[in-house]
Structures are given as C-alpha cells and as structure tokens.
Write a protein that holds these residues in place. Structure first.
Motif, short mmCIF file in Angstrom:
data_model
loop_
_atom_site.label_atom_id
_atom_site.label_comp_id
_atom_site.label_asym_id
_atom_site.label_seq_id
_atom_site.Cartn_x
_atom_site.Cartn_y
_atom_site.Cartn_z
N CYS A 143 2.09 -2.99 -3.03
CA CYS A 143 1.01 -2.54 -2.16
C CYS A 143 -0.31 -3.21 -2.58
CB CYS A 143 0.88 -1.03 -2.23
SG CYS A 143 -0.60 -0.39 -1.42
N ARG A 198 -3.16 -2.11 -2.32
CA ARG A 198 -4.16 -1.17 -2.79
C ARG A 198 -3.75 -0.51 -4.11
NH1 ARG A 198 -5.16 3.92 -0.55
NH2 ARG A 198 -7.24 4.74 -1.01
N CYS A 199 -2.53 0.02 -4.17
CA CYS A 199 -2.16 0.76 -5.37
C CYS A 199 -1.16 0.01 -6.24
CB CYS A 199 -1.61 2.14 -4.99
SG CYS A 199 -0.03 2.06 -4.15
N CYS A 215 1.20 0.31 1.22
CA CYS A 215 2.32 1.23 1.27
C CYS A 215 2.00 2.33 2.28
CB CYS A 215 2.60 1.82 -0.12
SG CYS A 215 1.32 2.95 -0.69
N CYS A 229 -0.92 4.71 1.14
CA CYS A 229 -2.26 4.12 1.20
C CYS A 229 -2.73 3.95 2.65
CB CYS A 229 -2.29 2.78 0.49
SG CYS A 229 -2.22 2.96 -1.29
ZN LIG Z 1 -0.38 1.87 -1.86
#
Ligand SMILES: [Zn+2]
Ligand SMILES: [Zn+2]
Length: 270
Positions: A27, A29-30, A45, A48
């Motif tokens: 992902c 972001r994470c 994901c 997110c």
């Molecule tokens: Zn994520």
C-alpha cells in the motif's frame, strides 16, 4: 510490483486479509501487502482508501439547509398565487390594480431574495456532493467547481445542471433510481419559469406605457410563473432528498467495521 523483503525471498508475500492470496504490491500509504482484490485506486489498500473516502466531510447538513430554504422559498412564491388569481378571475373593476401591483411587487422582492438564498444553499450542497463522489472514486464528468459554475454560464446553464444532477443520481442509485426521480419535470418547469418570468416583466413594462394594454395579462403570465416555480422547487426537494439518502447509506456502509472480502465478493476479473 513486488517489495519482497530480504529473507522472504523464498516465500511469496501473502495478503494479510487473504492468507491464501499472493500480494501484488504494498500500500502506498501504510505499506501493508495488498492482493489484487484488496488493491484500490492510487495503489492503496482497502482500509486506507476507506479512510480517505471518509475524510471528506459529508453533505448532510448542507442538504438539510437547502431543503429548508427551498421549502420556504416555495411557500412565499405560492403566496402570490391567490393575488394573481384574484386579478385575473375576480370581478371586473373589483380590484384596485395599483394597490395590487404594489403588494405583488413587494411579495416578488421577498420571494426573489429567498429564491437566491435557496439557490446558494442548493449549490453549496451540490458542490459537496460532487466532491464526495470524487473522493469515493466516482466520476460524474465534472469537478465540484464546474458543477456550480455551469449554472451561471449562458446556454450551458440550460442543459449542464440537468445533466450533472442526473449523472449524480445515476452514480448514487443507478439508472433505475435516476429514472424514478422527477428530473425532467424539475428541469422543464425550471426553464419554463425563467421564460415566463421574463415575459411577465415585459408585459408589466408595456402595460405602463401603452394605452389599453391590460396589466392583468402580466398577472396571468405571473400565475404560470408561480406554478412552474413551485413545481420546480417541490421536484428539487424530492431529488435532493433521495440523492442525500443514498449518500448517507453509502457512508454508513463505509463506517461499518472492516470485513475481509470472501471468494463470493471477489471483484470480477478485469
Ligand atoms: Zn494502506
Ligand atoms: Zn487481499
């Protein structure tokens, strides 16, 4: 695109939500591994992308405000209906036309101001709705700013606002829901009210200058304007309420606890 961590070279990274499925990426972001079912727009994901979607403020308050303003505006507009009826169908000479004109004109100012307020609130709601849909990955073919701007552009304002609201209805509830809404009636009476309003003004202007031109003709046209305006607003409230209901439902679904997709929920292969 695989970000295989050293030591895991032997084993293919798996999706944390679907242990049986291979990850296709991490992902953006994470950094969690994501399988093809879990991958969302922008390489995020599901969790997110859900968080990003929920981060856009909702349009509930704006919808309520617009509904009230539209309702009050329609009620004030409807007040001029008995006045017009009296002038047009009342007994000959039984009406002091000058006094009536003053009353009618004052009512027109009040309803005009309320009308503008209702329009502003409606457009604020529309802006927020388009912004939400965009954040939820639903494209209605225009940006929030343009969805508002089209109302003020000559000629475009005759068709674009209708197309945009229709596209929104289709996005939130499908074509069946959109077809069940009084979209054509709303827009048709809206255009007609604008036309009649112009004719009404012209008739009143001429009635003052040309000998024998009956002011009552202006009131007769005014009756049509009033009726069309009221129908427009009633349809508008109905459309706004149904769209907002769908948005509320969708948001409630997004706020629901995270559940991993099962085999049955798997997206259809592209
Ligand atoms: Zn994520
Ligand atoms: Zn997965």
């Amino acid at each position: 695109m695989l970000n295989a961590v050293e030591g895991e070279v032997e084993s293919q990274p798996m999706c944390p939500s679907h242990p049986a499925r291979e990850a296709v990426r991490t992902c953006e972001r994470c950094g969690r591994y994501v399988c093809s079912w879990c991958e969302r727009e922008g390489g995020q994901c599901r969790e997110c992308s859900r968080q990003a979607a929920l981060a856009v403020p909702d349009s509930r308050v704006r919808a309520r405000r617009a509904t009230w303003a539209l309702g009050i505006s329609a009620a004030i507009t409807a007040l001029s209906l008995p006045l017009g009826l009296w002038v047009v169908f009342g007994p000959e000479g039984g009406v002091d036309l000058d006094a009536m004109r003053v009353l009618y004109a004052r009512l027109g100012i009040v309803s005009g101001v309320m009308d503008i307020a209702a329009q502003v609130f409606f457009l604020m709601w529309l802006h927020r709705v388009v912004r939400q849909l965009k954040a939820w990955g639903q494209d209605i073919g225009t940006s929030p700013a343009w969805a508002v701007a089209f109302w003020f552009i000559p000629f475009a304002s005759l068709v674009k606002p209708y197309q945009i609201v229709k596209a929104i209805a289709e996005q939130v509830g499908g074509t069946f829901l959109a077809a069940s809404l009084p979209l054509s009636l709303w827009w048709g009476t809206n255009i007609l009210a604008r036309l009649l309003n112009r004719m009404e003004q012209q008739t009143f202007d001429k009635a003052g200058t040309i000998e024998g031109a009956p002011a009552s003709a202006g009131y007769a046209i005014g009756l049509g304007t009033t009726l069309c305006s009221v129908v427009t607003v009633v349809c508008c409230i109905q459309i706004l309420r149904v769209i907002q209901e769908q948005l509320d439902r969708r948001r409630a679904g997004m706020e629901a606890p995270y559940t991993p997709l099962t085999e049955e929920d798997a997206p259809v292969a592209e």
